[in-house]
Enzyme design. Structure first.
Site, PDB file in Angstrom:
ATOM      1  N   HIS A   1       0.831  -1.214   0.000  1.00  0.00           N
ATOM      2  CA  HIS A   1       0.000   0.000   0.000  1.00  0.00           C
ATOM      3  C   HIS A   1       0.862   1.259   0.000  1.00  0.00           C
ATOM      4  O   HIS A   1       0.541   2.235  -0.689  1.00  0.00           O
ATOM      5  CB  HIS A   1      -0.958  -0.006   1.195  1.00  0.00           C
ATOM      6  CG  HIS A   1      -1.872  -1.188   1.221  1.00  0.00           C
ATOM      7  ND1 HIS A   1      -2.533  -1.604   2.362  1.00  0.00           N
ATOM      8  CD2 HIS A   1      -2.237  -2.055   0.240  1.00  0.00           C
ATOM      9  CE1 HIS A   1      -3.259  -2.676   2.073  1.00  0.00           C
ATOM     10  NE2 HIS A   1      -3.092  -2.968   0.806  1.00  0.00           N
TER      11      HIS A   1
ATOM     12  N   HIS B   1      -9.533  -1.836  -4.791  1.00  0.00           N
ATOM     13  CA  HIS B   1      -8.394  -2.180  -3.936  1.00  0.00           C
ATOM     14  C   HIS B   1      -7.462  -3.171  -4.630  1.00  0.00           C
ATOM     15  O   HIS B   1      -6.234  -3.080  -4.465  1.00  0.00           O
ATOM     16  CB  HIS B   1      -8.828  -2.750  -2.583  1.00  0.00           C
ATOM     17  CG  HIS B   1      -7.638  -2.991  -1.702  1.00  0.00           C
ATOM     18  ND1 HIS B   1      -7.015  -1.971  -1.021  1.00  0.00           N
ATOM     19  CD2 HIS B   1      -6.892  -4.105  -1.476  1.00  0.00           C
ATOM     20  CE1 HIS B   1      -5.951  -2.451  -0.399  1.00  0.00           C
ATOM     21  NE2 HIS B   1      -5.858  -3.746  -0.657  1.00  0.00           N
TER      22      HIS B   1
ATOM     23  N   ASP C   1      -3.486  -2.658  -5.108  1.00  0.00           N
ATOM     24  CA  ASP C   1      -2.451  -3.670  -4.853  1.00  0.00           C
ATOM     25  C   ASP C   1      -1.551  -3.844  -6.075  1.00  0.00           C
ATOM     26  O   ASP C   1      -0.327  -3.925  -5.958  1.00  0.00           O
ATOM     27  CB  ASP C   1      -3.093  -5.024  -4.514  1.00  0.00           C
ATOM     28  CG  ASP C   1      -3.523  -5.132  -3.057  1.00  0.00           C
ATOM     29  OD1 ASP C   1      -3.056  -4.331  -2.223  1.00  0.00           O
ATOM     30  OD2 ASP C   1      -4.323  -6.039  -2.751  1.00  0.00           O
TER      31      ASP C   1
ATOM     32  N   HIS D   1      -1.252 -10.636  -5.678  1.00  0.00           N
ATOM     33  CA  HIS D   1       0.149 -10.250  -5.481  1.00  0.00           C
ATOM     34  C   HIS D   1       1.122 -11.164  -6.235  1.00  0.00           C
ATOM     35  O   HIS D   1       2.038 -10.688  -6.901  1.00  0.00           O
ATOM     36  CB  HIS D   1       0.504 -10.278  -3.988  1.00  0.00           C
ATOM     37  CG  HIS D   1      -0.216  -9.262  -3.172  1.00  0.00           C
ATOM     38  ND1 HIS D   1      -0.199  -7.912  -3.462  1.00  0.00           N
ATOM     39  CD2 HIS D   1      -0.977  -9.382  -2.058  1.00  0.00           C
ATOM     40  CE1 HIS D   1      -0.909  -7.263  -2.566  1.00  0.00           C
ATOM     41  NE2 HIS D   1      -1.396  -8.129  -1.704  1.00  0.00           N
TER      42      HIS D   1
END
Length: 305
Positions: free
Chosen positions: A79, A238, A242, A265
Site C-alpha cells: 500500500h 483495492h 495492490d 500479489h
C-alpha cells in the site's frame, strides 16, 4: 528534462502492524538521485535495507513481503509502494522499527497524506521510466495478467467474487492512470477479508492487527463495517491499488497497458518479473521536456506545490 522526485523533509507516523498487532513507527526520509526505494528495518542491529526489487518479493500469501538473502523479511509494503507509484516518488528511505509497514486504514490514503505533508522535491537528474515494447502475459489456471505497449499507463482489472455483497456490475474497473486519478479513485480503497478467516488467523497468532479499522470485513452475506463501503466497487479498486504497488517493485513508473483477470500479489509479481526477464519487451526511457511526457505522469499541482 523530467526530473526524479524525492521528499522535501523527513516525516513520521505511527500505526499498527497487521501481523503482530503491535505499534509501529514509520519514518520517511528524502534520498539522493538514483537511490531508488529503500525499505529499512531499524529494529535490527545493524539495521537491514531492502531495496524495492521484483526479485526480492518471495512471500505473497497475505501481503507483499520483501525477503533478503539471509531470509530476513519486511512485510505489508504494497500500500505504501502504491502511494509512491501514485505520486511518482523515485528516491526515498522508508524506516520501520518492526518487521512490517503499519496497515493504517487498509488503504494507501494515509501514506499519500504523509507524502504530501513531507512535500515533493525534484532532483537535478533525469527520471527513468520502464516502457513496455512487447506484449507479455502470465497465467495461473484461469487467472491471468498482461502488459501491452501503450503511450501512458492504463489499468483494466476484473475480479470474480461470488458474494452477495459484491454486485456483478462492480467486479471490473478500468482507468487511465494519473496522480490525480490515483488519489481520487484508488488510494482510499481498503483491503478486505472474511471475518471467519481473520478469526482463524488470529487463533493461530497471525493477523493480530486485523480489525474493522483497517479492512472491509465481510461474512457470508454482507459487509460488517458500520460505515459500509467507500465506493460501490471498492473491492476491485483495492485489487487495482495492490497491483499498482506490486508493479512499482521495479522502482520505476511503467509506460504501458496493464490488463488482469483475478490476479493477485503473486501473479502481479510474476508478470513484472516476466517483463524484466525479456530484454526485448521493455526499455528505460527519459524525457527532455514536459511536452513529450505521457499525460499519465504529468504532476498535478497538489504534488509539486
Amino acid at each position: 528534462m523530467i526530473k526524479q522526485r524525492t521528499l522535501k523533509r523527513i516525516v513520521q507516523a505511527t500505526g499498527v502492524g497487521l501481523h503482530t498487532g503491535k505499534k509501529v513507527t514509520l519514518t520517511l526520509r528524502p534520498a539522493p538521485a538514483n537511490t531508488g526505494v529503500i525499505y529499512r528495518r531499524t529494529d535490527l542491529n545493524p539495521p537491514v535495507d531492502f531495496p524495492a526489487d521484483a526479485k526480492s518479493v518471495r512471500d505473497t500469501m497475505l501481503c507483499t513481503c520483501l525477503v533478503n538473502e539471509h531470509d530476513v523479511r519486511i512485510s505489508t509494503v504494497e500500500h505504501l509502494n502504491a502511494a509512491l507509484a501514485g505520486l511518482g516518488i523515485d528516491n526515498i528511505v522508508i524506516e520501520v522499527n518492526a518487521p512490517e509497514i503499519p496497515i493504517m486504514d487498509g488503504s494507501a490514503a494515509p501514506f499519500v497524506y504523509l507524502l504530501l505533508d513531507a512535500g515533493i522535491d525534484e532532483l537535478n537528474c533525469a527520471k527513468k521510466f520502464v516502457r513496455i515494447k512487447e506484449t507479455v502475459r502470465v497465467e495461473d489456471g484461469d487467472k491471468w495478467a498482461e502488459f501491452k505497449p501503450y503511450n501512458g499507463f492504463s489499468l483494466d482489472f476484473t475480479i470474480d467474487f461470488n458474494h452477495p455483497a459484491i454486485d456483478s456490475s462492480n467486479q471490473r474497473y478500468a482507468m487511465n492512470f494519473s496522480a490525480d486519478a490515483f488519489m481520487r479513485q484508488i488510494s482510499r480503497a481498503r483491503t478486505f477479508g472474511f471475518m471467519r478467516d481473520i478469526e482463524y488467523l488470529q487463533s493461530r497468532g497471525l493477523c493480530l492487527g486485523g480489525s474493522f479499522d483497517c479492512a472491509i470485513v465481510v461474512d457470508d452475506y454482507r459487509v460488517l463495517n458500520e460505515d459500509g463501503l467507500r465506493f460501490e466497487d471498492e473491492f476491485v479498486r483495492h485489487k487495482m491499488l495492490d497491483a499498482i504497488g506490486d508493479l512499482f517493485m521495479c522502482g520505476h513508473n511503467i509506460i504501458g497497458a496493464f490488463i488482469a483477470y483475478k490476479s493477485g500479489h503473486a501473479l502481479n509479481n510474476k508478470l513484472l518479473q516476466a517483463v524484466l526477464a525479456k530484454q526485448e519487451a521493455w526499455e528505460y526511457v527519459t524525457f527532455q521536456d514536459d511536452a513529450e511526457l505521457p499525460l499519465a505522469f504529468k504532476a498535478p499541482s497538489a504534488v509539486l506545490a
